[in-house]
Enzyme design. Structure first.
Site, short mmCIF file in Angstrom:
data_model
loop_
_atom_site.label_atom_id
_atom_site.label_comp_id
_atom_site.label_asym_id
_atom_site.label_seq_id
_atom_site.Cartn_x
_atom_site.Cartn_y
_atom_site.Cartn_z
N SER A 32 0.83 -1.22 0.00
CA SER A 32 0.00 0.00 0.00
C SER A 32 0.86 1.26 0.00
O SER A 32 1.82 1.39 0.77
CB SER A 32 -0.92 0.01 1.23
OG SER A 32 -1.58 1.26 1.29
N SER A 34 -0.57 4.12 0.69
CA SER A 34 -1.31 5.08 1.51
C SER A 34 -0.52 5.60 2.71
O SER A 34 -0.59 6.80 3.01
CB SER A 34 -2.65 4.48 1.97
OG SER A 34 -3.50 4.35 0.85
N LYS A 83 -13.80 -3.88 1.32
CA LYS A 83 -14.72 -2.76 1.10
C LYS A 83 -16.20 -3.17 1.14
O LYS A 83 -17.05 -2.39 1.56
CB LYS A 83 -14.42 -2.09 -0.24
CG LYS A 83 -13.04 -1.42 -0.27
CD LYS A 83 -12.82 -0.72 -1.59
CE LYS A 83 -11.40 -0.20 -1.72
NZ LYS A 83 -11.18 0.56 -2.94
N ASP A 139 -13.90 6.70 -3.08
CA ASP A 139 -13.30 6.25 -4.34
C ASP A 139 -13.99 6.85 -5.57
O ASP A 139 -13.33 7.26 -6.52
CB ASP A 139 -13.43 4.72 -4.47
CG ASP A 139 -12.39 3.96 -3.66
OD1 ASP A 139 -11.29 4.52 -3.44
OD2 ASP A 139 -12.68 2.82 -3.26
N GLY A 165 -15.08 -3.97 -17.02
CA GLY A 165 -15.10 -4.56 -15.69
C GLY A 165 -16.47 -4.42 -15.05
O GLY A 165 -17.28 -3.56 -15.45
N GLY A 167 -16.53 -5.52 -11.41
CA GLY A 167 -16.22 -5.84 -10.01
C GLY A 167 -16.55 -4.65 -9.12
O GLY A 167 -17.30 -3.74 -9.51
N GLY A 168 -15.98 -4.64 -7.93
CA GLY A 168 -16.29 -3.59 -6.95
C GLY A 168 -15.98 -2.19 -7.45
O GLY A 168 -16.81 -1.27 -7.33
N1 LIG Z 1 -6.82 3.81 -8.63
C1 LIG Z 1 -7.50 3.46 -7.56
O1 LIG Z 1 -7.59 4.21 -6.57
C2 LIG Z 1 -8.24 2.16 -7.56
C3 LIG Z 1 -9.29 1.95 -6.65
C4 LIG Z 1 -9.97 0.72 -6.69
C5 LIG Z 1 -9.57 -0.26 -7.59
N2 LIG Z 1 -8.53 -0.01 -8.45
C6 LIG Z 1 -8.11 -1.05 -9.44
O2 LIG Z 1 -9.26 -1.47 -10.15
C7 LIG Z 1 -9.12 -2.85 -10.51
C8 LIG Z 1 -10.37 -3.63 -10.11
O3 LIG Z 1 -10.51 -3.64 -8.71
P1 LIG Z 1 -11.81 -4.28 -8.01
O4 LIG Z 1 -11.70 -3.96 -6.59
O5 LIG Z 1 -13.03 -3.93 -8.78
O6 LIG Z 1 -11.54 -5.86 -8.22
P2 LIG Z 1 -12.64 -7.01 -8.37
O7 LIG Z 1 -13.87 -6.67 -7.64
O8 LIG Z 1 -11.90 -8.27 -8.04
O9 LIG Z 1 -12.99 -7.02 -9.95
C9 LIG Z 1 -12.06 -7.48 -10.88
C10 LIG Z 1 -12.57 -7.20 -12.28
O10 LIG Z 1 -11.54 -7.62 -13.21
C11 LIG Z 1 -12.05 -8.63 -14.07
N3 LIG Z 1 -11.01 -9.62 -14.33
C12 LIG Z 1 -10.21 -10.19 -13.41
N4 LIG Z 1 -9.39 -11.08 -14.02
C13 LIG Z 1 -9.70 -11.06 -15.33
C14 LIG Z 1 -9.22 -11.77 -16.46
N5 LIG Z 1 -8.23 -12.68 -16.37
N6 LIG Z 1 -9.75 -11.50 -17.68
C15 LIG Z 1 -10.75 -10.57 -17.78
N7 LIG Z 1 -11.26 -9.89 -16.75
C16 LIG Z 1 -10.73 -10.13 -15.53
C17 LIG Z 1 -13.22 -9.22 -13.31
O11 LIG Z 1 -14.07 -9.86 -14.23
P3 LIG Z 1 -15.11 -11.01 -13.75
O12 LIG Z 1 -16.31 -10.29 -13.24
O13 LIG Z 1 -15.35 -11.77 -15.00
O14 LIG Z 1 -14.39 -11.80 -12.70
C18 LIG Z 1 -13.82 -7.97 -12.67
O15 LIG Z 1 -14.55 -7.24 -13.60
C19 LIG Z 1 -7.86 -3.36 -9.81
O16 LIG Z 1 -6.81 -3.35 -10.76
C20 LIG Z 1 -7.59 -2.30 -8.76
O17 LIG Z 1 -6.20 -2.18 -8.51
C21 LIG Z 1 -7.87 1.17 -8.45
#
Ligand SMILES: NC(=O)c1ccc[n+]([C@@H]2O[C@H](COP(=O)([O-])OP(=O)(O)OC[C@H]3O[C@@H](n4cnc5c(N)ncnc54)[C@H](OP(=O)(O)O)[C@@H]3O)[C@@H](O)[C@H]2O)c1
Length: 313
Positions: A32, A34, A83, A139, A165, A167-168
């Protein structure tokens, strides 16, 4: 030193019995950025506070939040994978966090002698009354702020957006962006059912937003990557390369901030687009959290410099 007294520039700024604490809980949490960013901000504000990082197993999250509350912490950040679970673990849930389905910031609040609940970081003396936890999400606002800043936009109103995407992070982004008055929001995800669920949710909470599943036939104003594809050097692109090369979107934002340049950002730039990584979003979720804890404007420049140094050396 009194509870909230500023540390003068030449004061001994080592930890002492008056030091107050904030922290990030994650699992894992070792990488992290942070603590570097937040401690730089706290120093610049002259507060005798420290920001720590704890690796908290999901099974222990409730106990860890409770422990922080009882030990007089000012507040917490929550990162992967906490989260969603934290929604059920805070005493009061902010409307935005409830809507977005995610808590990334907790503010501990005490009953002020004059009545209202007040962030404990703003009190002149340690709270000697009941303390409660308030869960918030910083966020999604941070994403909007970063997009406007990176791409020199006044507003996202009328924009067409392709979001990769479901996800969260994508969910919070989609629900927040839908409120910006987009002309259309296209959703693409590996698991199509999740994208369909998200579209249904947007239709319910923001019925004015045109949400479409799949790739747009034409180009869009903005592509956002909210998948985890790009974190590893060997990852494939999170987008159909053919679509990117032929539609050549003008603006591409990758929420990933490490590595500094993902494959998507490289591909977007070579297709003539403007591209930015997720460091700005990370910065602004942190500055907003600091402002909630301290009640004071965050020293953004200092925090940005500390963040960039930590991330990129
Ligand atoms: N910049 C920032 O402050 C910030 C804040 C939050 C998150 N993020 C980034 O955002 C990204 C997502 O975070 P999250 O918390 O949403 O994670 P998450 O809930 O685990 O969601 C992951 C997403 O990626 C997809 N994915 C994972 N592996 C894959 C693969 N091999 N092929 C295709 N799609 C794939 C998943 O698809 P499925 O639904 O098909 O599994 C889902 O849509 C991460 O890289 C994180 O570091 C950045």
């Amino acid at each position: 030193m009194p509870y909230n007294q500023r540390v003068s520039n030449d004061a001994d700024d080592s930890v002492n019995a008056s030091t107050r604490y904030c922290a990030v809980f994650g699992h894992p949490v070792r990488h992290s950025a942070s603590p570097a960013m937040q401690n730089a901000g706290l120093r610049a504000l002259g507060l005798n506070w420290r920001y720590l990082a704890f690796d908290v197993h999901p099974d222990d999250l409730r106990a860890a939040i409770e422990g922080a509350r009882r030990m007089g912490f000012i507040g917490l950040n929550l990162t992967v994978p906490h989260k969603l679970a934290a929604l059920e673990m805070v005493d009061v849930l902010d409307d935005e966090a409830r809507t977005l389905g995610s808590v990334n910031t907790i503010v501990f609040e005490a009953l002020d002698p004059s009545g209202p609940w007040t962030p404990v970081g703003g009190l002149d003396a340690p709270p000697n009354r009941e303390v409660r936890s308030r869960g918030l999400n910083t966020d999604a606002d941070a994403l909007v702020q970063a997009l406007k800043e990176e791409f020199d936009w006044e507003s996202l109103g009328g924009a067409t957006v392709l979001l990769l995407g479901a996800g969260g992070a994508a969910r919070a982004a989609a629900l927040r962006l839908a409120r910006e008055g987009l002309a259309a929001l296209y959703l693409v995800n590996r698991t199509q059912g999740r994208a369909a669920e998200l579209a249904a949710e947007i239709a319910k909470s923001c019925p004015g937003t045109r949400t479409i599943l799949g790739y747009p036939p034409e180009s869009v104003n903005l592509v956002i990557n909210a998948t985890s594809l790009g974190l590893k050097a060997e990852d494939p692109l999170p987008i159909d390369a053919q679509w990117l090369q032929t539609r050549r979107p003008r603006f591409v934002y990758d929420m990933i901030y490490r590595p500094m340049e993902t494959g998507l950002l490289r591909a977007a730039r070579s297709a003539g687009g403007r591209a930015a990584n997720g460091a700005g979003m990370l910065l602004y979720q942190g500055t907003r959290a600091l402002e909630l804890w301290t009640g004071r404007p965050a020293p953004v420049k200092v925090m940005r410099a500390a963040l960039e140094k930590n991330l990129y050396g």
